[in-house]
Write a protein that holds these residues in place. Structure first.
Motif, PDB file in Angstrom:
ATOM      1  N   LEU A   1      40.371  28.967  47.448  1.00 58.33           N
ATOM      2  CA  LEU A   1      40.890  29.303  48.653  1.00 58.33           C
ATOM      3  C   LEU A   1      42.158  29.960  48.810  1.00 58.33           C
ATOM      4  O   LEU A   1      42.682  30.600  49.552  1.00 58.33           O
ATOM      5  CB  LEU A   1      40.600  28.357  49.700  1.00 58.33           C
ATOM      6  CG  LEU A   1      39.076  28.264  50.167  1.00 58.33           C
ATOM      7  CD1 LEU A   1      39.059  26.811  51.324  1.00 58.33           C
ATOM      8  CD2 LEU A   1      38.421  29.215  50.524  1.00 58.33           C
ATOM      9  N   PHE A   2      42.976  29.358  47.958  1.00 58.63           N
ATOM     10  CA  PHE A   2      44.586  29.852  48.238  1.00 58.63           C
ATOM     11  C   PHE A   2      44.974  30.741  46.992  1.00 58.63           C
ATOM     12  O   PHE A   2      46.152  30.674  46.819  1.00 58.63           O
ATOM     13  CB  PHE A   2      45.098  28.246  48.042  1.00 58.63           C
ATOM     14  CG  PHE A   2      44.713  27.338  49.149  1.00 58.63           C
ATOM     15  CD1 PHE A   2      44.628  27.722  50.430  1.00 58.63           C
ATOM     16  CD2 PHE A   2      44.009  26.185  48.525  1.00 58.63           C
ATOM     17  CE1 PHE A   2      44.203  26.883  51.250  1.00 58.63           C
ATOM     18  CE2 PHE A   2      43.632  25.338  49.597  1.00 58.63           C
ATOM     19  CZ  PHE A   2      43.563  25.609  50.793  1.00 58.63           C
ATOM     20  N   ALA A   3      44.185  31.265  46.563  1.00 59.59           N
ATOM     21  CA  ALA A   3      44.309  32.392  45.549  1.00 59.59           C
ATOM     22  C   ALA A   3      45.107  33.520  46.355  1.00 59.59           C
ATOM     23  O   ALA A   3      44.624  34.008  47.555  1.00 59.59           O
ATOM     24  CB  ALA A   3      43.458  32.941  44.843  1.00 59.59           C
ATOM     25  N   GLN A   4      46.207  34.141  45.873  1.00 60.86           N
ATOM     26  CA  GLN A   4      46.772  35.313  46.561  1.00 60.86           C
ATOM     27  C   GLN A   4      46.625  36.259  45.440  1.00 60.86           C
ATOM     28  O   GLN A   4      47.659  36.283  44.482  1.00 60.86           O
ATOM     29  CB  GLN A   4      48.412  34.851  46.710  1.00 60.86           C
ATOM     30  CG  GLN A   4      49.150  36.116  47.082  1.00 60.86           C
ATOM     31  CD  GLN A   4      48.535  36.614  48.734  1.00 60.86           C
ATOM     32  OE1 GLN A   4      48.499  36.006  49.554  1.00 60.86           O
ATOM     33  NE2 GLN A   4      47.761  37.666  48.749  1.00 60.86           N
ATOM     34  N   PRO A   5      45.777  37.075  45.280  1.00 59.76           N
ATOM     35  CA  PRO A   5      45.597  38.253  44.340  1.00 59.76           C
ATOM     36  C   PRO A   5      46.766  39.110  44.371  1.00 59.76           C
ATOM     37  O   PRO A   5      47.521  39.355  45.025  1.00 59.76           O
ATOM     38  CB  PRO A   5      44.362  38.728  44.847  1.00 59.76           C
ATOM     39  CG  PRO A   5      43.942  38.392  45.843  1.00 59.76           C
ATOM     40  CD  PRO A   5      44.865  37.597  46.396  1.00 59.76           C
ATOM     41  N   SER A   6      46.904  39.750  43.141  1.00 62.68           N
ATOM     42  CA  SER A   6      48.214  40.973  42.925  1.00 62.68           C
ATOM     43  C   SER A   6      47.662  41.997  43.575  1.00 62.68           C
ATOM     44  O   SER A   6      46.431  42.367  44.119  1.00 62.68           O
ATOM     45  CB  SER A   6      47.940  41.167  41.494  1.00 62.68           C
ATOM     46  OG  SER A   6      48.852  42.334  41.456  1.00 62.68           O
ATOM     47  N   PRO A   7      48.523  42.540  44.610  1.00 62.83           N
ATOM     48  CA  PRO A   7      48.356  43.501  45.581  1.00 62.83           C
ATOM     49  C   PRO A   7      47.673  44.737  45.085  1.00 62.83           C
ATOM     50  O   PRO A   7      46.643  45.144  45.761  1.00 62.83           O
ATOM     51  CB  PRO A   7      49.748  44.021  46.250  1.00 62.83           C
ATOM     52  CG  PRO A   7      50.527  42.899  45.950  1.00 62.83           C
ATOM     53  CD  PRO A   7      50.058  42.252  44.490  1.00 62.83           C
ATOM     54  N   LYS A   8      47.548  44.821  43.489  1.00 62.49           N
ATOM     55  CA  LYS A   8      46.794  46.021  43.110  1.00 62.49           C
ATOM     56  C   LYS A   8      45.522  45.828  43.165  1.00 62.49           C
ATOM     57  O   LYS A   8      44.615  46.661  42.977  1.00 62.49           O
ATOM     58  CB  LYS A   8      47.535  46.328  41.877  1.00 62.49           C
ATOM     59  CG  LYS A   8      47.217  45.500  40.739  1.00 62.49           C
ATOM     60  CD  LYS A   8      47.533  45.912  39.423  1.00 62.49           C
ATOM     61  CE  LYS A   8      47.307  44.971  38.160  1.00 62.49           C
ATOM     62  NZ  LYS A   8      48.111  43.764  38.296  1.00 62.49           N
ATOM     63  N   GLN A   9      44.935  44.409  43.120  1.00 56.27           N
ATOM     64  CA  GLN A   9      43.631  44.273  43.273  1.00 56.27           C
ATOM     65  C   GLN A   9      42.927  44.244  44.526  1.00 56.27           C
ATOM     66  O   GLN A   9      41.858  44.045  44.469  1.00 56.27           O
ATOM     67  CB  GLN A   9      43.494  42.855  42.406  1.00 56.27           C
ATOM     68  CG  GLN A   9      43.964  42.715  40.941  1.00 56.27           C
ATOM     69  CD  GLN A   9      43.987  41.253  40.569  1.00 56.27           C
ATOM     70  OE1 GLN A   9      43.764  40.450  41.181  1.00 56.27           O
ATOM     71  NE2 GLN A   9      44.454  41.058  39.178  1.00 56.27           N
ATOM     72  N   VAL A  10      43.755  44.385  45.476  1.00 53.21           N
ATOM     73  CA  VAL A  10      43.008  44.252  46.765  1.00 53.21           C
ATOM     74  C   VAL A  10      42.945  45.611  47.451  1.00 53.21           C
ATOM     75  O   VAL A  10      43.892  46.427  47.368  1.00 53.21           O
ATOM     76  CB  VAL A  10      44.205  43.351  47.825  1.00 53.21           C
ATOM     77  CG1 VAL A  10      43.526  43.283  49.170  1.00 53.21           C
ATOM     78  CG2 VAL A  10      44.362  42.136  47.018  1.00 53.21           C
ATOM     79  N   PRO A  11      41.983  46.010  47.902  1.00 52.77           N
ATOM     80  CA  PRO A  11      41.552  47.399  48.663  1.00 52.77           C
ATOM     81  C   PRO A  11      42.959  47.533  49.562  1.00 52.77           C
ATOM     82  O   PRO A  11      43.262  46.473  50.353  1.00 52.77           O
ATOM     83  CB  PRO A  11      40.450  47.118  49.391  1.00 52.77           C
ATOM     84  CG  PRO A  11      39.641  46.150  48.570  1.00 52.77           C
ATOM     85  CD  PRO A  11      40.830  45.108  48.235  1.00 52.77           C
TER      86      PRO A  11
END
Ligand code: ZN
Ligand code: ZN
Length: 943
Positions: free
Chosen positions: A27-37
């Motif tokens: 729940l508290f993962a903050q993906p790398s912005p490049k992996q987020v649409p």
């Protein structure tokens, strides 16, 4: 809507469940912005505005202690709060390879198997440490998971991981190329047990009773014979005389003018040494003559450099005298000391022995006395300016904390006093000795050539000497100080040095980090080194738009919060030897994580150490229980409402509740209170006042919500045939809305119980996967309602007075009584409007508004009202007499027992002061109760 909660609040069951759920659901993962649409990224993470915190990495060998728990509770509180305010948040977890500590631990393991690392060899030993790490290294992070730390577990790092090791290597090579790393012989602290150099920060100084030995050094004649005169020196470490190369005196010391230019015979060794003149020598200390041992004392080393004297190292790595010590070779340093003193005495060269208290440096890890010793080590020239930067590493680290011309600081310290501490240290910093003679750690990427004797430093392991091309090269055996790699973490965890155009999303989003929460003990070790390294290395990484990076964008974090220490209930430092260590896991088992976290938060005021008291945790466990019961009460009413067809749509929950101007007083008031509390809590959290925030929520939830609002709301929850369904539904809805908002307000402080109740509130069908992913309440300007707060205050004051009067007059708990009330006109209107509330909460059968209270009644008075409870006691006189007589007998018995103890001299001598004080207090109280009972007994009517 809500499902049933178990009757009893059992923290263990719910905490185990949710702790596992949070990790499993990631729940508290903050993906790398490049992996987020792109569409989602704008919601979850606005570039440059992520709130990022790096966990101070615990040692991989560590077990969670109260200090960790406190630190992590504070970080988790902040990160959960920031996450709920809508910012992208990232908390990066990891562990440190902890060079000395880990090596010691595995060495001990080997010892128990009857072997040593030397027998095993370097490579096999390193394998052994990795194996140990695989088996036991995750223990401390598992404990963190159980305590609910909302970190991004996908980003977990270990300082020896490949990608972090690349950063270590790059940093070393780059600094070497910039001329900032050098190798040289200097005096360092040496631990003969750990057999490595240790930094000034890794030694602890302890006062120790020792001696000052006065030794006579014979003066030589011109013909090389003893002249019969001698010069007396004083020393605390006589064994070091084996390495003496001179004796220094002050040039103007009149006692010794005739000795200028003369030579001395060094006793026992029979070496001829010069008398040198130096201003540094203090004429007032000892005899004014100082032995000079450049290889074993930093001051002597400096003297030796000035006078071009040789350095004679007389000790080996294990603290034994080496071949330079002649007859004493092979002896342990303290055995040699005894023998030397004895031999001097035999020769009549011992002038005296004086008691002397020394400040002796010990190895912080193993407590062995550290030996100042000349040794060839690797250093970083932190004060050396490079041409392209126009600054030194320390210079940048100072500029990062000092205000610039506009008064802005790139890094803020809280509490502010640490800014001064930091600057003072940084302004006096010496070159940093980064080499350690260990096997566990990052091996220094330098190769020695046995052909040309030059050094090759390289990013890739070289096959040949870069100077002469010889293949006879061997890698340096030293490893880097652990803090070298942890100092790089803020840049290395986000991908440095491999920052390329399409590989920089993390760096752009998360660097600089927002806040560092850590303890004072690693301010210099770690915080200062991160500031030096972060500012130095990130300056080479341009901004996302290609522009150069300013200092404000180069620093590793913008805010540093230095937390206090957790001490025991008597404010003593916790220590194993004192036996007063509180194990956080044990205390969590007993009271639940939420109660322990709340205790820590409620006491966390900046700069003040926490005296951890279990009694408080017990209190907060009761607080959790109170919330649990409030939830059960609400759910029961939801069920009852459903039976008569009243349901509340869950869609009305999740925002800040509001109150219509014509809503009942308690509704307008609780909404105003919630808004006021919310505003103050947010403000307190902004300012690191976790204690204020926790106490505000406690008062609101327990006091305003449970004790008042819930009690009044019971009046409105009418499920009878004749009920006004609209009003019942409105009351129930508002109750649920306020409760739900209060849970969100509390959630960062007590994440487990709020998660459990919140899911129950939505009957297992919540609008998000976790309450932690909802929004944190924010006060609305229209939510402030001063009139409602004032009116409610009137009602509350009146009820409190009536309750006190009832108690004073001995009104039976269940009895409902009339009151007489004289009250100012304005307040009277408020009371009249809310008569029902007063009647219900103060058990009033009839309210008689009067101009004056009937004389003879006992009354309570406030500026704007007088009130009296009309109650004729109908006590059962024989029963009361019986009760009082029994009480009196009991008190007298108690007093007699206390007197026996307080009159017993040997008991008083042995008992701790607080026990005796307690007895005395109890004794005084009992006396008072006895007096009261006696008076009451005589006042009873005769039958
Ligand atoms: Zn040691
Ligand atoms: Zn060479």
């Amino acid at each position: 809507m809500p499902h049933d909660l178990p009757k009893a609040y059992d923290p263990t069951a719910i905490e185990d469940y949710w702790a596992e759920y949070w990790v499993r659901e990631n729940l508290f993962a903050q993906p790398s912005p490049k992996q987020v649409p792109a569409s989602e990224a704008s919601v979850r993470l606005e570039c440059q505005s992520a709130f990022t915190i790096l966990l101070p990495p615990p040692n991989v060998t560590g077990q969670l202690h109260m200090g960790h728990m406190f630190e992590q509770a504070e970080i988790d509180l902040v990160i959960r709060w920031r996450r709920m305010t809508g910012r992208g948040t990232l908390w990066v977890p990891g562990t440190d390879h902890a060079g000395i500590a880990t090596q010691l631990m595995v060495e001990r393991q080997l010892a128990s198997e009857g072997t040593t690392r030397q027998k095993l060899g370097r490579e096999a030993f390193e394998d052994r440490v990795w194996e140990w790490k695989r088996h036991y290294g995750g223990a401390i992070l598992d404990q963190m998971k159980r305590l609910g730390a909302s970190v991004d577990w996908q980003r977990e790092y270990f300082t020896m991981d490949d990608h972090l090791s690349v950063a270590v290597r790059e940093a070393f090579v780059r600094l070497y190329e910039q001329g900032l790393i050098y190798r040289g012989a200097y005096i360092i602290n040496w631990c003969p047990r750990c057999q490595t150099a240790i930094s000034d920060l890794e030694v602890v100084h302890e006062e120790q009773k020792g001696h000052l030995w006065e030794i006579r050094y014979p003066v030589r004649d011109a013909d090389g014979k003893d002249s019969g005169e001698w010069l007396t020196i004083a020393t605390t470490r006589p064994e070091t005389m084996l390495g003496d190369v001179a004796v220094a005196i002050h040039p103007e010391d009149e006692r010794y003018l005739h000795l200028h230019g003369k030579k001395l015979r060094l006793p026992l060794v029979d070496r001829e040494i010069p008398i040198i003149l130096d201003d540094w020598v203090s004429r007032d200390f000892g005899t004014g003559a100082v032995k000079v041992t450049p290889a074993h004392d930093p001051n002597d080393f400096a003297l030796g450099e000035r006078h071009h004297l040789p350095s004679i190292n007389i000790m080996d790595d294990t603290g034994h005298i080496n071949a330079e010590g002649g007859a004493y070779a092979g002896l342990d340093r303290y055995v040699a000391r005894k023998k030397i003193v004895a031999n001097l005495e035999e020769q009549g060269l011992l002038a005296g022995i004086k008691d002397h208290t020394n400040n002796v440096a010990h190895c912080d890890r193993c407590k062995t006395v550290a030996e100042p010793r000349l040794s060839t080590q690797w250093f970083i020239a932190v004060n050396r300016k490079t041409e392209d930067r126009g600054a030194s590493m320390a210079g940048l680290a100072i500029a990062a904390v000092k205000p610039d011309e506009q008064g802005n600081k790139a890094i803020h310290f809280t509490p502010e006093q640490y800014e001064k501490t930091y600057l003072n240290w940084m302004e006096n910093i010496h070159d940093w000795c980064i080499s350690r003679q260990l096997w566990w750690g990052h091996r220094i990427p330098a190769w020695h050539c046995s052909t040309c004797h030059k050094i090759t430093v390289a990013r890739e392991d070289p096959a040949a000497c870069s100077h002469c091309g010889s293949g006879k090269i061997t890698q340096e055996t030293d490893v880097l100080d652990t803090w070298f790699s942890s100092g790089l973490l803020p840049v290395s965890v986000f991908g440095w040095p491999r920052i390329t155009d399409d590989n920089r999303a993390d760096f752009d989003a998360f660097y600089p980090t927002s806040l560092l929460i850590t303890g004072f003990d690693i301010l210099f070790f770690w915080v200062a080194r991160m500031i030096m390294f972060g500012s130095w290395f990130s300056a080479d990484v341009p901004m996302p738009d290609g522009s150069p990076r300013s200092l404000a964008d180069s620093v590793p974090f913008k805010e540093v919060y230095i937390h206090a220490l957790v001490r025991d209930a008597n404010r003593e430092k916790m220590s194993k030897t004192k036996g007063n260590v509180i194990d956080p896991i044990e205390i969590v088992k007993a009271y639940g994580t939420d109660a322990v976290r709340f205790t820590l938060a409620s006491m966390a005021s900046p700069g003040t150490d926490i005296a951890f008291n279990v009694a408080r945790t017990e209190g907060y466990r009761a607080f959790a229980n109170k919330i649990w019961n409030a939830a059960r009460f609400l759910f029961m009413n939801v069920d009852r409402a459903a039976e008569i067809g009243i349901t509340v749509d869950p869609a009305v929950l999740g925002s800040m509740p509001t109150a219509a101007p014509d809503a009942p007083l308690e509704t307008r008031w609780i909404v105003a209170e919630l808004n006021a509390t919310t505003a103050k809590v947010n403000h307190s959290l902004e300012n690191y006042r976790y204690d204020d925030a926790a106490n505000l929520i406690y008062q609101f939830f327990w006091g305003s919500f449970c004790d008042w609002y819930l009690e009044i709301a019971k009046l409105r929850l009418d499920f009878s045939e004749s009920a006004d369904r609209g009003k019942t539904k409105a009351a129930l809805t508002k109750l649920l809305q306020v409760f739900e908002a209060s849970l969100r307000l509390l959630s960062p402080f007590m994440p487990f119980i709020t998660e459990e109740i919140w899911h129950a509130l939505y009957d297992g069908n919540p609008p998000a996967k976790s309450i932690a992913l909802t929004t944190y309440p924010q006060a609305a300007p229209e939510g402030i309602d001063i009139a409602a707060q004032r009116d409610m205050n009137t009602i509350q004051e009146l009820i409190v007075e009536i309750r006190t009067l009832r108690k004073e007059q001995g009104v039976e708990e269940k009895a409902v009584t009339p009151i007489e009330l004289r009250i100012d006109a304005e307040a009277r209107a408020v009371v009249a409007e809310n008569e029902e509330i007063v009647e219900r909460l103060a058990k009033v059968s009839e309210m008689r508004f009067v101009d004056q209270i009937t004389s003879g009644r006992s009354l309570h008075t406030k500026a704007y009202f007088d009130v009296a409870v009309i109650y004729e006691s109908t006590i059962d006189v024989p029963a009361e007499r019986d009760r009082l007589t029994k009480d009196i007998a009991r008190y007298e018995k108690g007093l007699a027992a206390a007197q026996r103890q307080l009159g017993n001299e040997s008991f008083l001598a042995k008992a701790p002061a607080h026990i005796v004080d307690g007895l005395k207090k109890q004794d005084a109280e009992t006396r008072l109760l006895l007096e009261k009972a006696k008076t009451a007994l005589t006042a009873l009517p005769k039958d």
